[in-house]
Enzyme design. Sequence first.
Site, short mmCIF file in Angstrom:
data_model
loop_
_atom_site.label_atom_id
_atom_site.label_comp_id
_atom_site.label_asym_id
_atom_site.label_seq_id
_atom_site.Cartn_x
_atom_site.Cartn_y
_atom_site.Cartn_z
N PRO A 52 34.09 36.75 51.39
CA PRO A 52 35.79 36.91 51.86
C PRO A 52 36.44 37.28 50.36
O PRO A 52 36.29 36.70 49.24
CB PRO A 52 36.24 35.57 52.15
CG PRO A 52 34.91 34.99 52.61
CD PRO A 52 33.81 35.56 51.74
N GLU A 53 37.55 38.36 50.70
CA GLU A 53 38.30 38.72 49.59
C GLU A 53 39.57 38.58 50.14
O GLU A 53 39.70 38.12 51.49
CB GLU A 53 38.00 40.12 49.18
CG GLU A 53 36.49 40.39 48.56
CD GLU A 53 36.53 41.44 47.76
OE1 GLU A 53 37.35 42.03 47.02
OE2 GLU A 53 35.33 42.01 47.91
N ARG A 68 29.04 37.41 39.90
CA ARG A 68 28.86 38.21 38.85
C ARG A 68 28.06 39.52 38.96
O ARG A 68 27.94 40.30 38.03
CB ARG A 68 28.19 37.46 37.70
CG ARG A 68 26.90 36.90 38.33
CD ARG A 68 26.33 36.22 36.97
NE ARG A 68 25.22 35.43 37.21
CZ ARG A 68 24.84 34.31 37.90
NH1 ARG A 68 25.65 33.61 38.62
NH2 ARG A 68 23.46 33.88 38.22
#
Length: 272
Positions: free
Chosen positions: A2-3, A249
């Site tokens: 989710p962004e 990351r």
Amino acid sequence: MPEGDTVWRACKRLDQALGGQELLRTDFRVPSLATTDLSGRTVLEVVARGKHLLMRLSGGVTIHSHLRLEGSWHLYRPGERWHGGAEHQIRAVLETSPWTAVGYRLPVLELVATDREDTVVGHLGPDLLSPSFDRATAIANIEADPERTISEALLDQRNLAGIGNFYRVEVCFLLGLHPWRPVKTVDVPAAVDLSRRLMKANLRNATQVSTGVNRPGQRTWVFERGGKPCRRCGTTILTGQLGEPTRERVTHWCPVCQPEVAPDSRPDTASN
Ligand SMILES: [Zn+2]
């Protein structure tokens, strides 16, 4: 994962389904809310703030949730079979007459007074998807740490809220930036503007697209394409990890399209 735009779409669906409806039954399956009963309250609105979901109820109470990597909210009609995950993964059930919202695997689920929402989202920088997006502050926040990598600066929700790994990786490619490039060598306004444009363009898509081609296997330039040829130059796309211990990351980049040093700058020290 989710962004900002994914959360924004989820909030819009929840808002359309639940907004104005009375909660007939609530069931919270997290220890801190085990005895909480919000039935009888009305859902006023559901809004996104960065990647946070805020469900505002009558009586000045907000249900705050965050999806992180694994969470999701599903909507079901009465009698419809629930299919968002196993029973033990359910964290919240909010039943209204037309729809039941079920929250699965929510790593953050808590209640906060609506006039105290700042205590849970006040640390966020300007929201990229807000109509009143504070562009100048977002740019200044990023430029305040000129030695930091552009990748980390774009992901830091205190600088600006909403960018996750997909946009971070794709924006770096589209601007020809190696993901480790320090902020001081980057056109920060261009990076902010492009991030916002891509996210806004995706608000109506069910999936995230940066290439303009919404077809399986063609939606991204380099994101999750490690080992495959660059769509622009054919060079094998690389995969690497950012230095900071964050769960987002993994990064991908084309070593030719995204050189480590800006083409118009010279390294301080001699190198090959
Ligand atoms: Zn390339």
